[in-house]
Design an enzyme around this catalytic site. Structure first.
Site, short mmCIF file in Angstrom:
data_model
loop_
_atom_site.label_atom_id
_atom_site.label_comp_id
_atom_site.label_asym_id
_atom_site.label_seq_id
_atom_site.Cartn_x
_atom_site.Cartn_y
_atom_site.Cartn_z
N CYS A 1 -17.91 -13.40 -9.65
CA CYS A 1 -16.76 -12.84 -10.38
C CYS A 1 -16.85 -13.20 -11.86
O CYS A 1 -16.71 -14.38 -12.24
CB CYS A 1 -15.45 -13.36 -9.78
SG CYS A 1 -13.98 -12.71 -10.58
N THR B 1 12.88 4.06 -8.57
CA THR B 1 11.78 4.05 -9.51
C THR B 1 12.18 4.13 -10.97
O THR B 1 11.80 3.31 -11.77
CB THR B 1 10.80 5.20 -9.20
OG1 THR B 1 10.67 5.30 -7.81
CG2 THR B 1 9.47 4.94 -9.85
N GLN C 1 2.20 2.07 -1.22
CA GLN C 1 3.17 1.40 -2.09
C GLN C 1 4.11 0.49 -1.33
O GLN C 1 5.27 0.30 -1.71
CB GLN C 1 3.98 2.45 -2.87
CG GLN C 1 3.13 3.36 -3.72
CD GLN C 1 2.49 2.63 -4.87
OE1 GLN C 1 3.08 2.45 -5.89
NE2 GLN C 1 1.25 2.21 -4.71
N THR C 2 3.62 -0.05 -0.22
CA THR C 2 4.47 -0.88 0.64
C THR C 2 3.63 -2.02 1.19
O THR C 2 2.50 -1.81 1.61
CB THR C 2 5.03 -0.03 1.81
OG1 THR C 2 5.65 1.14 1.28
CG2 THR C 2 6.06 -0.82 2.61
N GLU D 1 -1.59 3.54 7.46
CA GLU D 1 -1.95 3.81 6.07
C GLU D 1 -0.84 4.54 5.32
O GLU D 1 -0.59 4.27 4.15
CB GLU D 1 -3.25 4.63 6.00
CG GLU D 1 -4.50 3.82 6.32
CD GLU D 1 -4.67 2.62 5.39
OE1 GLU D 1 -4.16 2.65 4.26
OE2 GLU D 1 -5.32 1.65 5.81
N TYR E 1 10.43 6.30 0.03
CA TYR E 1 9.48 7.42 -0.13
C TYR E 1 9.51 8.32 1.10
O TYR E 1 8.52 8.47 1.81
CB TYR E 1 8.07 6.90 -0.39
CG TYR E 1 7.87 6.26 -1.73
CD1 TYR E 1 8.20 6.94 -2.90
CD2 TYR E 1 7.34 4.98 -1.84
CE1 TYR E 1 8.01 6.36 -4.13
CE2 TYR E 1 7.16 4.39 -3.08
CZ TYR E 1 7.50 5.08 -4.22
OH TYR E 1 7.30 4.50 -5.44
N TYR F 1 -7.35 8.20 -1.56
CA TYR F 1 -7.37 6.87 -0.97
C TYR F 1 -7.22 6.93 0.55
O TYR F 1 -8.03 6.36 1.30
CB TYR F 1 -6.26 5.97 -1.55
CG TYR F 1 -6.03 4.79 -0.62
CD1 TYR F 1 -6.93 3.73 -0.62
CD2 TYR F 1 -5.02 4.81 0.33
CE1 TYR F 1 -6.79 2.69 0.28
CE2 TYR F 1 -4.88 3.79 1.24
CZ TYR F 1 -5.76 2.73 1.21
OH TYR F 1 -5.64 1.73 2.12
N ASP G 1 -7.52 1.36 -4.04
CA ASP G 1 -6.06 1.20 -4.13
C ASP G 1 -5.79 0.10 -5.15
O ASP G 1 -6.68 -0.32 -5.87
CB ASP G 1 -5.49 0.84 -2.76
CG ASP G 1 -5.95 -0.54 -2.31
OD1 ASP G 1 -6.94 -1.05 -2.85
OD2 ASP G 1 -5.30 -1.12 -1.42
N TRP H 1 -2.92 -2.33 14.35
CA TRP H 1 -3.88 -1.22 14.37
C TRP H 1 -5.33 -1.71 14.32
O TRP H 1 -6.26 -0.94 14.44
CB TRP H 1 -3.62 -0.27 13.19
CG TRP H 1 -3.61 -0.96 11.86
CD1 TRP H 1 -4.67 -1.11 11.02
CD2 TRP H 1 -2.49 -1.57 11.22
NE1 TRP H 1 -4.28 -1.80 9.89
CE2 TRP H 1 -2.95 -2.09 9.99
CE3 TRP H 1 -1.14 -1.73 11.55
CZ2 TRP H 1 -2.09 -2.75 9.10
CZ3 TRP H 1 -0.32 -2.39 10.67
CH2 TRP H 1 -0.79 -2.90 9.46
N ARG H 2 -5.50 -3.03 14.15
CA ARG H 2 -6.86 -3.56 14.14
C ARG H 2 -7.35 -3.90 15.54
O ARG H 2 -8.48 -4.32 15.73
CB ARG H 2 -6.93 -4.82 13.26
CG ARG H 2 -6.89 -4.50 11.78
CD ARG H 2 -6.92 -5.75 10.92
NE ARG H 2 -6.96 -5.37 9.50
CZ ARG H 2 -6.77 -6.22 8.50
NH1 ARG H 2 -6.50 -7.49 8.75
NH2 ARG H 2 -6.83 -5.81 7.24
#
Length: 363
Positions: A215, A309, A49-50, A44, A89, A127, A145, A31-32
């Site tokens: 940082c 879960t 969660q993947t 997205e 999911y 998000y 995220d 997709w880039r």
DNA sequence: CAGCCGTGGAC
DNA sequence: TGTCCAAGGCT
């Protein structure tokens, strides 16, 4: 304890260092190539969660079958679920379908560009709306995220658990304040890419990090301790018994209800309980009451653990062969010829069992 | 807001 | 084998 914000020069340097690093080190992802909104959207949703590595084969298969949003809106729901089989999911794929219809019917097939509009679409939260607005349309919309949370917490030495409400607000504020207005697409992706490939949850590669000089966690040697992890919950144990009912080279399947675990997927007729006690007898009653099948089940032929879960479920399989099928099939139960089983969308553990099972009685 | 929703991989 | 976590959203 809150640190002072980065000053303008520090922020400018952080932005440029991160953008430069992203330009050189970003992964090539489908997709880039042209940032088509449709492709960004599907990627997205799949990435919720993947991990990239996990979703990539599913993404390629999806785009081959459904190259545009119109195809999604017009597709059979069974096809969509089948394409999603194994990703988990499953609510996500139902929401994709609803969103595709909304965009085709109410937006003339064009993806909305504003976060406020994107948020109205099912399956798109704060998000994902920010991700589509920034990645597809290069708008300066913030994203937060797991990756960005980790990077921001470390850079700014935020030691409180990020799931606290006030910490979340502060993180969203930073995520927005740091975006270079003309480079939202690359900057947001760079933050996530850094979190996914360098600023890892454990053993991060700080020596490869383009912003380690900014940082605070690195400076103070607290990288491993930030962000604070929440106490995990112990998954509950449950038990399930499945009936593997064979009749004339067909197996009996049942479709799982909507708004439930694994909704819309197929499975064997089965019962579940907190204890293993009497599970087989309960299954026999279940078969008689709901399928009109009065049988004595054979010995358990296989066992596996289905983990999700909140539960770990021990699943046992009980075979039985019928001379005549019981009640007629309806929308939620179906006799399926063995070769056609691969067309059904099944939860992963059940798919694996069937492969094992069919292999058994080929011998 | 805490609980619910899957799965594979890393360690 | 066990534990944790991942490009979250929804109720």
């Amino acid at each position: 304890m809150k640190q002072r914000d980065l000053n303008a020069n520090e922020l400018e340097d952080l932005q440029q260092s991160l953008l430069k690093w992203f330009k050189e080190h970003q992964r090539k992802l489908p997709w880039r190539e042209n940032y088509e909104p449709y492709q960004v959207w599907i990627s997205e949703i799949m990435l919720q969660q993947t991990q990239v590595k996990t979703m990539l084969p599913f993404y390629r298969r999806w785009m081959e079958a459904l190259p545009g949003i119109r195809e999604v809106a017009e597709a059979d729901e069974e096809l969509l679920i089948k394409l999603w089989e194994g990703l988990g999911y499953y609510r996500r794929v139902r929401n994709i379908r609803k969103t595709a219809e909304m965009i085709c019917n109410e937006y003339g097939g064009q993806f909305p560009e504003q976060v406020a509009e994107l948020l109205k679409l099912p399956g798109i939260g704060r998000y994902t709306a920010g991700a589509i607005a920034s990645i597809a349309f290069n708008q300066p919309a913030p994203i937060l995220d797991g990756n960005v949370t980790r990077v921001l917490c470390r850079v700014r030495k935020i030691e409180d658990p990020p799931q606290l409400g006030d910490v979340g607000k502060e993180l969203w504020r930073l995520a927005e304040a740091w975006i270079p207005k003309e480079e939202a697409r690359n900057f947001n992706q760079a933050l996530m890419e850094l979190g996914a490939t360098v600023c890892l949850p454990s053993s991060p590669n700080c020596l490869l990090c383009p912003i380690r000089q900014h940082c605070l966690a690195f400076e103070l040697g607290k990288v491993e301790a930030i962000p604070a992890s929440k106490p995990g919950k112990v998954p509950r144990q449950r038990y399930r018994a499945c009936a593997v009912i064979r009749c004339n080279k067909k197996l009996l399947f049942s479709k799982r209800l909507e708004n439930s675990l694994l909704e819309g997927l197929w499975e064997f007729p089965s019962v579940e309980s907190d204890t293993k006690k009497k599970l087989k007898g309960t299954l026999e009653e279940h078969l008689e009451r709901n399928y009109g099948i009065k049988v004595t089940l054979g010995k358990e032929i296989h066992q596996l653990e289905h983990r999700y879960t909140n539960f770990k479920t021990r699943v046992g399989f009980y075979p039985v062969t019928l001379e005549v099928p019981g009640k007629k099939s309806n929308e939620t139960t179906s006799w399926v010829e063995i070769p056609k089983i691969e067309d059904l969308a099944l939860p992963r553990p059940y798919r694996r069992f069937i492969e094992w099972y069919l292999e058994q009685f080929r011998n």
